[in-house]
Design a protein around this motif. Structure first.
Motif, PDB file in Angstrom:
ATOM      1  N   ILE A 169       0.926  -1.207  -0.138  1.00 33.96           N
ATOM      2  CA  ILE A 169       0.112   0.088  -0.003  1.00 33.96           C
ATOM      3  C   ILE A 169       0.888   1.125  -0.074  1.00 33.96           C
ATOM      4  O   ILE A 169       1.837   1.414   1.006  1.00 33.96           O
ATOM      5  CB  ILE A 169      -0.923   0.164   1.171  1.00 33.96           C
ATOM      6  CG1 ILE A 169      -1.809  -1.283   1.131  1.00 33.96           C
ATOM      7  CG2 ILE A 169      -1.813   1.368   1.388  1.00 33.96           C
ATOM      8  CD1 ILE A 169      -2.641  -1.506   2.521  1.00 33.96           C
ATOM      9  N   GLY A 170       0.409   2.326  -1.041  1.00 34.69           N
ATOM     10  CA  GLY A 170       1.379   3.291  -0.926  1.00 34.69           C
ATOM     11  C   GLY A 170       0.478   4.282  -0.309  1.00 34.69           C
ATOM     12  O   GLY A 170      -0.687   4.453  -0.428  1.00 34.69           O
ATOM     13  N   PHE A 171       1.292   5.036   0.563  1.00 34.65           N
ATOM     14  CA  PHE A 171       0.588   6.245   1.325  1.00 34.65           C
ATOM     15  C   PHE A 171       1.003   7.503   1.328  1.00 34.65           C
ATOM     16  O   PHE A 171       2.328   7.709   1.479  1.00 34.65           O
ATOM     17  CB  PHE A 171       0.547   5.771   2.826  1.00 34.65           C
ATOM     18  CG  PHE A 171      -0.427   6.848   3.834  1.00 34.65           C
ATOM     19  CD1 PHE A 171      -1.640   6.535   4.036  1.00 34.65           C
ATOM     20  CD2 PHE A 171       0.403   7.978   4.262  1.00 34.65           C
ATOM     21  CE1 PHE A 171      -2.377   7.587   4.719  1.00 34.65           C
ATOM     22  CE2 PHE A 171      -0.332   8.669   5.332  1.00 34.65           C
ATOM     23  CZ  PHE A 171      -1.672   8.681   5.355  1.00 34.65           C
ATOM     24  N   ALA A 172       0.254   8.505   0.884  1.00 36.18           N
ATOM     25  CA  ALA A 172       0.842   9.881   0.627  1.00 36.18           C
ATOM     26  C   ALA A 172      -0.045  10.839   1.187  1.00 36.18           C
ATOM     27  O   ALA A 172      -1.216  10.843   0.866  1.00 36.18           O
ATOM     28  CB  ALA A 172       0.654  10.043  -0.954  1.00 36.18           C
ATOM     29  N   GLY A 173       0.375  11.570   2.191  1.00 34.34           N
ATOM     30  CA  GLY A 173      -0.545  12.567   2.832  1.00 34.34           C
ATOM     31  C   GLY A 173       0.314  13.987   2.991  1.00 34.34           C
ATOM     32  O   GLY A 173       1.229  13.916   2.589  1.00 34.34           O
ATOM     33  N   PRO A 174      -0.242  14.750   3.569  1.00 34.26           N
ATOM     34  CA  PRO A 174       0.352  16.204   3.522  1.00 34.26           C
ATOM     35  C   PRO A 174       1.023  16.257   4.873  1.00 34.26           C
ATOM     36  O   PRO A 174       1.140  15.267   5.611  1.00 34.26           O
ATOM     37  CB  PRO A 174      -0.943  17.059   3.844  1.00 34.26           C
ATOM     38  CG  PRO A 174      -2.087  16.292   4.502  1.00 34.26           C
ATOM     39  CD  PRO A 174      -1.776  15.025   3.938  1.00 34.26           C
ATOM     40  N   GLN A 175       1.946  17.145   4.942  1.00 37.68           N
ATOM     41  CA  GLN A 175       2.820  17.535   6.040  1.00 37.68           C
ATOM     42  C   GLN A 175       2.018  17.381   7.443  1.00 37.68           C
ATOM     43  O   GLN A 175       0.915  18.226   7.569  1.00 37.68           O
ATOM     44  CB  GLN A 175       3.630  18.749   5.574  1.00 37.68           C
ATOM     45  CG  GLN A 175       4.574  19.103   6.772  1.00 37.68           C
ATOM     46  CD  GLN A 175       5.331  20.431   6.590  1.00 37.68           C
ATOM     47  OE1 GLN A 175       5.299  20.890   5.464  1.00 37.68           O
ATOM     48  NE2 GLN A 175       6.252  21.088   7.488  1.00 37.68           N
ATOM     49  N   ALA A 176       2.633  16.918   8.422  1.00 35.09           N
ATOM     50  CA  ALA A 176       1.816  16.521   9.538  1.00 35.09           C
ATOM     51  C   ALA A 176       2.255  17.856  10.587  1.00 35.09           C
ATOM     52  O   ALA A 176       2.908  17.878  11.594  1.00 35.09           O
ATOM     53  CB  ALA A 176       2.377  15.260  10.299  1.00 35.09           C
ATOM     54  N   ASP A 177       1.815  19.054  10.266  1.00 36.85           N
ATOM     55  CA  ASP A 177       2.066  20.296  10.869  1.00 36.85           C
ATOM     56  C   ASP A 177       0.941  20.746  11.679  1.00 36.85           C
ATOM     57  O   ASP A 177       0.762  21.832  12.178  1.00 36.85           O
ATOM     58  CB  ASP A 177       2.263  21.711   9.816  1.00 36.85           C
ATOM     59  CG  ASP A 177       0.921  21.904   8.881  1.00 36.85           C
ATOM     60  OD1 ASP A 177       0.140  20.871   8.918  1.00 36.85           O
ATOM     61  OD2 ASP A 177       1.262  22.706   8.092  1.00 36.85           O
ATOM     62  N   HIS A 178       0.199  19.763  12.219  1.00 34.74           N
ATOM     63  CA  HIS A 178      -1.270  20.064  12.717  1.00 34.74           C
ATOM     64  C   HIS A 178      -1.378  18.463  13.532  1.00 34.74           C
ATOM     65  O   HIS A 178      -1.083  17.656  13.153  1.00 34.74           O
ATOM     66  CB  HIS A 178      -2.272  20.189  12.005  1.00 34.74           C
ATOM     67  CG  HIS A 178      -3.669  20.419  12.678  1.00 34.74           C
ATOM     68  ND1 HIS A 178      -4.341  19.647  13.066  1.00 34.74           N
ATOM     69  CD2 HIS A 178      -4.152  21.452  13.154  1.00 34.74           C
ATOM     70  CE1 HIS A 178      -5.592  20.016  13.477  1.00 34.74           C
ATOM     71  NE2 HIS A 178      -5.456  21.307  13.565  1.00 34.74           N
TER      72      HIS A 178
END
Length: 345
Positions: A53-62
């Protein structure tokens, strides 16, 4: 014996009744009725076919976004046959598109994407689907249904609706009740949906009026600054709904500094700090409305089922659904122990 769906059972009962009537007229041998049944295996905890599984998320700035990443990682680790290829999160759409393209080129079996911008990443979602890699679109939705196989996300409208209903029930017997709203980033569709749900809920309570609304930026600093402005402008009110528990940390600071406690506060998202405050019951914060980061764990479960060609336990369908909207539960001191483990830092 294969489990029969309720719908199949109802139709089966009808078929038996009809068969009995026909028997009386035409035959002494009643025919056995048959119900539609699925023999498709449902996904369970037992190891199955290997899935990458490929996982792409935004920057964890929250806090919530960091919880998204942690939920995805910990869920994938639960399954010995799942390999998780996770990218370094980015809020830059061009960088995230590049990261997804890299995962496509690696020929992962399934993609889970929480886009920094759903519209901007729609094209790369389409590219993955055309390459035969099904996409689980997490939370921020792509502009085209063709860009994903399944969408999993929270209910922003429901979040506002449930917050408004909770506040309404607390204030329903109070004449001329006043409510204020500390919203999130105003140009985001999710903020508009949360505000609309809140406004619609308050329409059910003729004694309650929304007297002020201020938009913040999902940060502690903005929450403190904007709440201070609300407190300065409104000398007395009965309830506050704050869209986000991270900015709620700042809002609570402003409230404490102003020495105000004449109102009740409802938060949003389900941060551990908010849940701890609700459990302690020593501040104006009495509830929070969930926007569960556990959706990332659910996305991994769905991606695994998809990669293994399985359905979901508890559903009769052969395939996973095309969308899954999570419920925004209201967490209070009465049910806090049930939800506390889901709180995020």
């Amino acid at each position: 014996m294969p489990e029969t769906s309720r719908r199949g059972l109802l139709f089966g009962t009808a078929a038996v009744s009809a068969g009995a009537l026909l028997t009386a007229c035409t035959s002494n041998e009643p025919k056995k009725s048959q119900t539609a049944q699925s023999n498709q295996p449902a996904a369970d905890d037992k190891p199955g076919k290997p899935v990458t599984i490929g996982f792409a998320g935004p920057q964890a700035d929250h806090g919530w976004l960091n919880a998204i990443n942690e939920n995805a990682k910990s869920r994938a680790e639960k399954y010995s046959e799942v390999t998780l290829e996770i990218t370094e999160g980015s809020n830059d759409t061009a960088a995230q598109i590049g990261q997804v393209k890299t995962l496509i080129n690696k020929k992962v079996d399934v993609l889970v994407i929480l886009p920094a911008d759903g519209k901007a990443l729609t094209q790369v979602g389409l590219e993955a689907m055309k390459a035969g890699i099904p996409v689980i679109n997490l939370d921020r939705i792509f502009a085209s249904p063709q860009a994903y196989r399944c969408w999993v996300g929270g209910d922003n409208y429901g979040m506002g609706l449930n917050a408004g209903t909770y506040i309404g029930e607390q204030l329903k017997d109070k004449p001329n009740a006043k409510v204020v709203e500390l919203a999130g980033i105003d140009n985001l569709e999710l903020t508009k949906q949360r505000s609309q749900g809140f406004a619609d809920a308050l329409k059910n309570y003729s004694n309650i009026k929304l007297v002020a609304r201020q938009a913040a930026e999902f940060t502690v600093e903005s929450g403190q600054a904007k709440m201070a402005q609300l407190l300065q402008a409104q000398k007395k009110f009965d309830a506050l709904w704050n869209h986000d528990d991270d900015q709620g940390v700042g809002a609570l600071r402003a409230i404490q500094q102003a020495g105000r406690d004449e109102f009740l506060m409802v938060g949003g998202a389900g941060a551990k700090s908010a849940m701890d405050a609700i459990k302690a019951d020593n501040s104006v914060l009495k509830a929070t409305v969930l926007y569960p980061p556990t959706m990332a764990a659910s996305a991994i479960d769905l991606a695994r089922a998809l990669g293994q060609g399985k359905g979901i336990g508890g559903l009769s369908e052969l395939e996973i659904p095309t969308s899954l909207t999570l419920y925004s539960a209201v967490v209070t001191k009465d049910n806090i122990d049930q939800y506390l483990p889901t709180g995020f830092s």
